[in-house]
Write a protein that holds these residues in place. Structure first.
Motif, PDB file in Angstrom:
ATOM      1  N   ALA A  71      15.054  -5.263 -11.610  1.00 32.05           N
ATOM      2  CA  ALA A  71      13.805  -5.776 -12.075  1.00 32.05           C
ATOM      3  C   ALA A  71      12.360  -4.858 -11.408  1.00 32.05           C
ATOM      4  O   ALA A  71      11.489  -4.944 -12.011  1.00 32.05           O
ATOM      5  N   CYS A  72      12.871  -4.331 -10.392  1.00 35.56           N
ATOM      6  CA  CYS A  72      11.695  -3.603  -9.569  1.00 35.56           C
ATOM      7  C   CYS A  72      11.534  -2.231 -10.349  1.00 35.56           C
ATOM      8  O   CYS A  72      10.614  -1.768 -10.363  1.00 35.56           O
ATOM      9  N   GLY A  73      12.647  -1.893 -10.730  1.00 34.67           N
ATOM     10  CA  GLY A  73      12.541  -0.443 -11.647  1.00 34.67           C
ATOM     11  C   GLY A  73      13.417   0.593 -11.311  1.00 34.67           C
ATOM     12  O   GLY A  73      14.312   0.437  -9.993  1.00 34.67           O
ATOM     13  N   PRO A  74      13.714   1.440 -12.137  1.00 31.98           N
ATOM     14  CA  PRO A  74      14.760   2.451 -11.846  1.00 31.98           C
ATOM     15  C   PRO A  74      14.862   3.410 -10.735  1.00 31.98           C
ATOM     16  O   PRO A  74      15.818   3.691 -10.213  1.00 31.98           O
ATOM     17  N   ARG A  75      13.657   3.403  -9.882  1.00 28.18           N
ATOM     18  CA  ARG A  75      13.690   4.265  -8.677  1.00 28.18           C
ATOM     19  C   ARG A  75      13.783   3.410  -7.432  1.00 28.18           C
ATOM     20  O   ARG A  75      13.670   3.897  -6.524  1.00 28.18           O
ATOM     21  N   ALA A  76      13.708   2.073  -7.679  1.00 30.24           N
ATOM     22  CA  ALA A  76      13.629   1.226  -6.545  1.00 30.24           C
ATOM     23  C   ALA A  76      15.124   1.327  -5.706  1.00 30.24           C
ATOM     24  O   ALA A  76      16.269   1.450  -6.194  1.00 30.24           O
ATOM     25  N   LYS A  77      14.826   1.459  -4.480  1.00 30.03           N
ATOM     26  CA  LYS A  77      16.228   1.360  -3.646  1.00 30.03           C
ATOM     27  C   LYS A  77      16.707   0.059  -3.189  1.00 30.03           C
ATOM     28  O   LYS A  77      15.971  -0.913  -3.231  1.00 30.03           O
ATOM     29  N   GLY A  78      17.955   0.119  -2.926  1.00 32.21           N
ATOM     30  CA  GLY A  78      18.413  -1.082  -2.562  1.00 32.21           C
ATOM     31  C   GLY A  78      19.068  -1.141  -1.138  1.00 32.21           C
ATOM     32  O   GLY A  78      19.862  -0.222  -0.937  1.00 32.21           O
ATOM     33  N   TYR A  79      18.951  -2.183  -0.612  1.00 34.33           N
ATOM     34  CA  TYR A  79      19.608  -2.408   0.985  1.00 34.33           C
ATOM     35  C   TYR A  79      20.276  -3.777   0.821  1.00 34.33           C
ATOM     36  O   TYR A  79      19.652  -4.801   0.673  1.00 34.33           O
ATOM     37  N   ASN A  80      21.519  -3.623   1.353  1.00 33.77           N
ATOM     38  CA  ASN A  80      22.008  -4.964   1.728  1.00 33.77           C
ATOM     39  C   ASN A  80      21.890  -5.427   3.167  1.00 33.77           C
ATOM     40  O   ASN A  80      22.446  -6.685   3.269  1.00 33.77           O
ATOM     41  N   ASP A  81      21.167  -4.754   3.770  1.00 36.07           N
ATOM     42  CA  ASP A  81      20.719  -5.233   5.385  1.00 36.07           C
ATOM     43  C   ASP A  81      19.176  -4.920   5.221  1.00 36.07           C
ATOM     44  O   ASP A  81      18.768  -3.855   5.295  1.00 36.07           O
ATOM     45  N   PHE A  82      18.569  -5.960   5.367  1.00 38.61           N
ATOM     46  CA  PHE A  82      17.125  -5.831   5.222  1.00 38.61           C
ATOM     47  C   PHE A  82      16.604  -4.991   6.603  1.00 38.61           C
ATOM     48  O   PHE A  82      15.387  -4.373   6.465  1.00 38.61           O
ATOM     49  N   ARG A  83      17.258  -4.696   7.722  1.00 36.04           N
ATOM     50  CA  ARG A  83      16.799  -3.781   8.734  1.00 36.04           C
ATOM     51  C   ARG A  83      16.869  -2.562   8.323  1.00 36.04           C
ATOM     52  O   ARG A  83      15.943  -1.496   8.726  1.00 36.04           O
ATOM     53  N   ARG A  84      17.722  -1.908   7.377  1.00 35.18           N
ATOM     54  CA  ARG A  84      17.380  -0.606   6.724  1.00 35.18           C
ATOM     55  C   ARG A  84      16.136  -0.716   5.795  1.00 35.18           C
ATOM     56  O   ARG A  84      15.665   0.516   5.843  1.00 35.18           O
ATOM     57  N   LEU A  85      15.765  -1.666   5.373  1.00 36.41           N
ATOM     58  CA  LEU A  85      14.442  -1.627   4.557  1.00 36.41           C
ATOM     59  C   LEU A  85      13.350  -1.532   5.576  1.00 36.41           C
ATOM     60  O   LEU A  85      12.176  -0.766   5.120  1.00 36.41           O
ATOM     61  N   LEU A  86      13.466  -2.060   6.784  1.00 34.65           N
ATOM     62  CA  LEU A  86      12.207  -2.161   7.522  1.00 34.65           C
ATOM     63  C   LEU A  86      12.177  -0.794   8.058  1.00 34.65           C
ATOM     64  O   LEU A  86      11.295  -0.442   8.652  1.00 34.65           O
ATOM     65  N   ASP A  87      13.284  -0.146   8.383  1.00 32.08           N
ATOM     66  CA  ASP A  87      13.551   1.325   8.640  1.00 32.08           C
ATOM     67  C   ASP A  87      12.564   2.342   7.761  1.00 32.08           C
ATOM     68  O   ASP A  87      12.341   3.334   8.222  1.00 32.08           O
ATOM     69  N   ASP A  88      12.544   2.000   6.297  1.00 27.62           N
ATOM     70  CA  ASP A  88      12.070   2.844   5.458  1.00 27.62           C
ATOM     71  C   ASP A  88      10.577   3.095   5.648  1.00 27.62           C
ATOM     72  O   ASP A  88       9.809   2.134   5.377  1.00 27.62           O
ATOM     73  N   GLN A  89      10.166   4.102   6.078  1.00 30.03           N
ATOM     74  CA  GLN A  89       8.801   4.489   6.371  1.00 30.03           C
ATOM     75  C   GLN A  89       8.119   4.701   5.392  1.00 30.03           C
ATOM     76  O   GLN A  89       6.666   4.780   5.353  1.00 30.03           O
ATOM     77  N   ASP A  90       8.579   4.807   3.817  1.00 36.51           N
ATOM     78  CA  ASP A  90       7.721   4.846   2.734  1.00 36.51           C
ATOM     79  C   ASP A  90       7.144   3.361   2.408  1.00 36.51           C
ATOM     80  O   ASP A  90       6.071   3.335   1.690  1.00 36.51           O
ATOM     81  N   ILE A  91       7.779   2.421   3.096  1.00 38.49           N
ATOM     82  CA  ILE A  91       7.306   1.070   2.785  1.00 38.49           C
ATOM     83  C   ILE A  91       6.190   0.675   3.743  1.00 38.49           C
ATOM     84  O   ILE A  91       6.221   0.741   4.934  1.00 38.49           O
ATOM     85  N   GLN A  92       5.118   0.113   3.059  1.00 39.94           N
ATOM     86  CA  GLN A  92       3.784  -0.258   3.842  1.00 39.94           C
ATOM     87  C   GLN A  92       3.704  -1.685   4.000  1.00 39.94           C
ATOM     88  O   GLN A  92       3.135  -2.212   4.854  1.00 39.94           O
ATOM     89  N   ALA A  93       4.439  -2.453   2.952  1.00 36.76           N
ATOM     90  CA  ALA A  93       4.204  -4.237   3.137  1.00 36.76           C
ATOM     91  C   ALA A  93       5.636  -4.537   2.701  1.00 36.76           C
ATOM     92  O   ALA A  93       6.129  -4.059   1.785  1.00 36.76           O
ATOM     93  N   VAL A  94       5.854  -5.886   3.209  1.00 34.79           N
ATOM     94  CA  VAL A  94       7.124  -6.436   2.686  1.00 34.79           C
ATOM     95  C   VAL A  94       6.555  -7.897   1.974  1.00 34.79           C
ATOM     96  O   VAL A  94       5.806  -8.454   2.646  1.00 34.79           O
ATOM     97  N   VAL A  95       7.593  -8.470   1.321  1.00 39.44           N
ATOM     98  CA  VAL A  95       7.538  -9.745   0.700  1.00 39.44           C
ATOM     99  C   VAL A  95       8.694 -10.445   1.056  1.00 39.44           C
ATOM    100  O   VAL A  95       9.832  -9.969   0.768  1.00 39.44           O
ATOM    101  N   ILE A  96       8.908 -11.411   1.840  1.00 41.16           N
ATOM    102  CA  ILE A  96       9.692 -12.248   2.322  1.00 41.16           C
ATOM    103  C   ILE A  96      10.143 -13.558   1.842  1.00 41.16           C
ATOM    104  O   ILE A  96       9.150 -14.518   1.870  1.00 41.16           O
TER     105      ILE A  96
END
Length: 447
Positions: A71-96
């Motif tokens: 749904a996010c799009g073909p280039r979206a990264k997937g993380y089964n552990d949210f801590r890895r998503l928070l490590d992603d320095q490309d991300i500026q904001a999160v929706v919980i």
């Protein structure tokens, strides 16, 4: 996997990158944590904003993770552990958009990781979590928007102005509620092993360790005290938020509530029947919900009672009902055999019968407007329309109602000091211990 400080503390580079002031044409890089019912809606709404890029999604349940990435799009990264998503320095904001028991800790961790946060309501599982969240947001200078989307509705703002301008006179009572019939309930499946493609331990997170049960996870988590406060914190939070907004109050001075799981025949714990009376300076507010009978009311909504009339307000619109101006002495009931006559009744309407009905998919419009407000705040650094401080006050009111119900007595609240008045047993219920090792994660932030 045991969490470490590296998993949760922001690096200087990440903090600088995420906190820079964005220009009007910059695209905000968004990551999503949780892809359930409301999570899917958020992906849809943010995807429709031209200045947003959906670059990552995390979920502990593999089928939802796959669906969300698609749904996010073909280039979206997937993380089964949210801590890895928070490590992603490309991300500026999160929706919980996780179950309620994760909202506070994930928000704190996201703030520390240099991310701005859109977190769904209810804000917290217990009162003190809100204090920790506010401390973290201030310390790390983060924008935090809360998912009480009705504040982004134009007709809610119009109704608020009428009420605050005295259109129905002095408001002394507010009635709120939600009524539906989901008999016989959601069943009572036995405990079992979790699905092989679900990280159940991470789903539990700070909640107590229990065996997996189909009803204690995914959507039906809402009916168990370990993860939620039931409909009081779910739907009640929306309506109490509008009461606080309109009446300009922080929290109730006292709450009394009763009810229980009286109708549904399932393994749920939170009340299917609940009534709560909130005492504020100069007015009272009443909340009722029924899961076992719809009755004659239309679903959800509020009704404000003033000295000149009343107003109903819901996601469908609002309507004012003027009271007829009748002298008090003419309102004495008449019975057969009493003398006929007496003062003449005066019937002169004092209010314009305002009525505004909003057509179409109103809630979807509110969600989209709320997403827009969040992105604008990320860029400008202004306070969102649903601020963390206001949502904490709303959540506090809901939690006090549930505490009153569970203990069977009225609870009194010192609004300014945010403390229970003279009741040690109630005070102890303002906080719950986190399960190891998440208790140490929280302790590491020194909140």
């Amino acid at each position: 996997m045991s969490p470490t400080r590296r998993d949760f503390l922001v690096t200087t580079t990440a903090a600088f990158s995420a906190s820079r002031i964005l220009g009007a044409n910059d695209r905000v890089q968004i990551g999503f944590i949780g892809y359930g019912l409301i999570g899917a809606q958020h992906v849809h709404d943010f995807k429709n904003l031209p200045d947003v890029a959906l670059i990552a999604l995390s979920d502990v349940y593999e089928p939802r993770l796959r669906e969300g990435r698609l749904a996010c799009g073909p280039r979206a990264k997937g993380y089964n552990d949210f801590r890895r998503l928070l490590d992603d320095q490309d991300i500026q904001a999160v929706v919980i958009s996780t179950p309620d028991h994760w909202h506070a800790l994930m928000t704190i961790m996201a703030c520390a990781a240099g991310k701005d946060v859109y977190v769904e309501k209810p804000l917290t599982l217990f009162v003190r979590e809100g204090c920790w969240m506010m401390t973290a947001a201030r310390r790390y200078r983060r924008v935090v928007q809360v998912g009480t989307q009705q504040r982004s509705g134009r007709h809610y703002a119009d109704a608020m102005k009428l009420l605050q301008d005295g259109h129905i006179g002095k408001i002394h009572t507010v009635r709120m509620g939600s009524f539906r019939n989901v008999m016989p309930g959601f069943g009572a499946p036995p405990d079992s092993d979790p699905p092989a493609d679900m990280n159940y331990d991470l789903w539990l997170g700070p909640a107590p360790q229990r065996r997996y049960n189909p009803n204690r996870s995914l959507y039906h988590f809402r009916w168990f005290w370990d993860y939620s406060g039931g409909q009081m914190t779910n739907l009640g939070a929306h309506e109490i938020d509008i009461v606080h907004w309109v009446m300009k109050v922080k929290a109730p001075q006292a709450v009394a509530s009763s009810g229980g799981r009286l109708a549904l025949a399932d393994n749920g714990e939170t009340p299917d029947t609940q009534d709560a009376l909130f005492e504020y300076p100069g007015f009272t507010a009443l909340w009722s919900h029924r899961e076992g009978s719809r009755g004659q009311r239309e679903g959800e909504g509020l009704e404000f009672f003033g000295t000149k009339g009343s107003m109903t307000l819901s996601r469908s619109g609002f309507q004012v009902f003027p009271d007829m101006k009748v002298p008090p002495q003419n309102q004495i009931p008449e019975f057969q055999g009493h003398p006929v006559g007496g003062p003449e009744r005066v019937a002169s309407g004092t209010l314009a019968p305002w009525c505004e009905r909003v057509r179409g998919k109103v809630y979807n419009d509110l969600l989209a407007s709320h997403a827009r407000d969040f992105i604008d705040c990320v860029k400008s650094r202004r306070q969102p329309v649903s601020s963390l401080e206001e949502a904490h006050s709303v959540a506090t009111a809901c939690h006090l109602a549930n505490i009153s119900l569970r203990l069977g007595r009225k609870v009194r609240w010192n609004v300014e000091r945010e403390e229970i008045v003279d009741d040690a047993e109630v005070s102890a219920m303002l906080v719950r211990p986190y399960r190891k090792p998440w208790d140490q994660v929280l302790a590491g932030f020194h909140l």
